[in-house]
Design an enzyme around this catalytic site. Sequence first.
Site: not given
Length: 375
Positions: A140, A264
């Site tokens: 990110h 995740d």
Amino acid sequence: MRSKDKISYFYDGDVGNVYFGPHHPMKPHRLCMTHHLILAYGLHSKMEVYRPHKAYPVEMAQFHSPDYVEFLQRINPENMNLFPKEDLRRYNLGEDSDCPIFEDMFEFCQIYAGGTIDAARRLNNKLCDIAINWAGGLHHAKKCDASGFCYINDLVLGILELLKHHPRVLYIDIDVHHGDGVEEAFYFTDRVMTVSFHKFGDGFFPATGDVKEIGEREGKFYAINVPLKDGIDDSSFNRLFRTIISKVVEVYQPGAIVLQCGADSLARDRLGCFNLSIDGHAECVKFVKKFNIPLLVTGGGGYTKENVARCWTVETGILLDTELPNEIPDNDYIKYFAPDFSLKIPGGYIENLNTKSYISSIKVQILENLRYIQH
Ligand SMILES: CN1CC(C(=O)N[C@@H](CCCCCC(O)(O)c2ccon2)c2nc(-c3ccccc3F)c[nH]2)C1
Ligand SMILES: [Zn+2]
């Protein structure tokens, strides 16, 4: 059977002691657990294990703005109140945010970024077929600011390194969150094809990554987004992954591949919403390895840390063509794997909102776009 791949593995023992703060879901201790599980299975004896160099600010500035890098280097919990509030806001850092300022934060960035840079260099020098940095994969981070627990974008730095030796690099991201920082960095070029599989909708972070985001200018058709709904299972994910990735490799013919293995996307992840088993997640790694294209593998997200350690250990085994016994051997963190002490994890329970027609429509749109590129 082709001779086994030569694997380089990067790890720095200091990375596990870093602490984001009491309520923060990112726990670098998962990296220490992964490493000890890899040692417990004896996998370290089948690969070359390196402690990576600490990335220098000048190396980070190959992508990031020098002022942002300098700010990261200077700020710490002791002096942060001496900095103007708007600087913290400008760089998206600070109190109770996704990107807190914690002890040894810059050193943490140097370690994980150094690992991905060293991995890329070893692949460039043909000293290995596959290079692994489970501490990396912080997808990110943007040129001038932190985002989503990510401060320095090691993936962009590693890809820039690979571009010195390869005309085309393929980036694949199976983290449950959209790989927005990497996509943005290469959105206007055809030298990097980015492919991200992620949850999209309901404002799920970072809320980008719709199938209609395909790149622009020279990069048009070189960004691929596979937006998914809650509850996707192994069979749907694996079928979609194989169909898209085989077509991408066929038409793009990359010289190197970078695979971000965010864990995740596993079932029962604290922040995730998919139902993937470790075998389902690992099937992606197995499939990409089979192309026998120089491969850089990194970690990423993953918030149920015992499952992160299980997943990345299984995937290290796959990269080494080594089956692992399901029974977890004794190790410093054995208690985390109670009560079953098994490599398998319980199945997900989230209702699969990905209908056959939804999956098919996404696949059709992506395969249509791929007809516009030929190398
Ligand atoms: C300003 N608003 C944007 C909002 C937001 O929903 N941010 C995401 C960020 C999720 C980051 C995921 C990182 C990653 O898994 O993709 C990753 C990490 C490393 O590589 N990849 C998020 N923060 C949290 C969170 C943060 C602090 C404490 C508790 C939390 F649940 C959960 N999800 C907050
Ligand atoms: Zn994630």
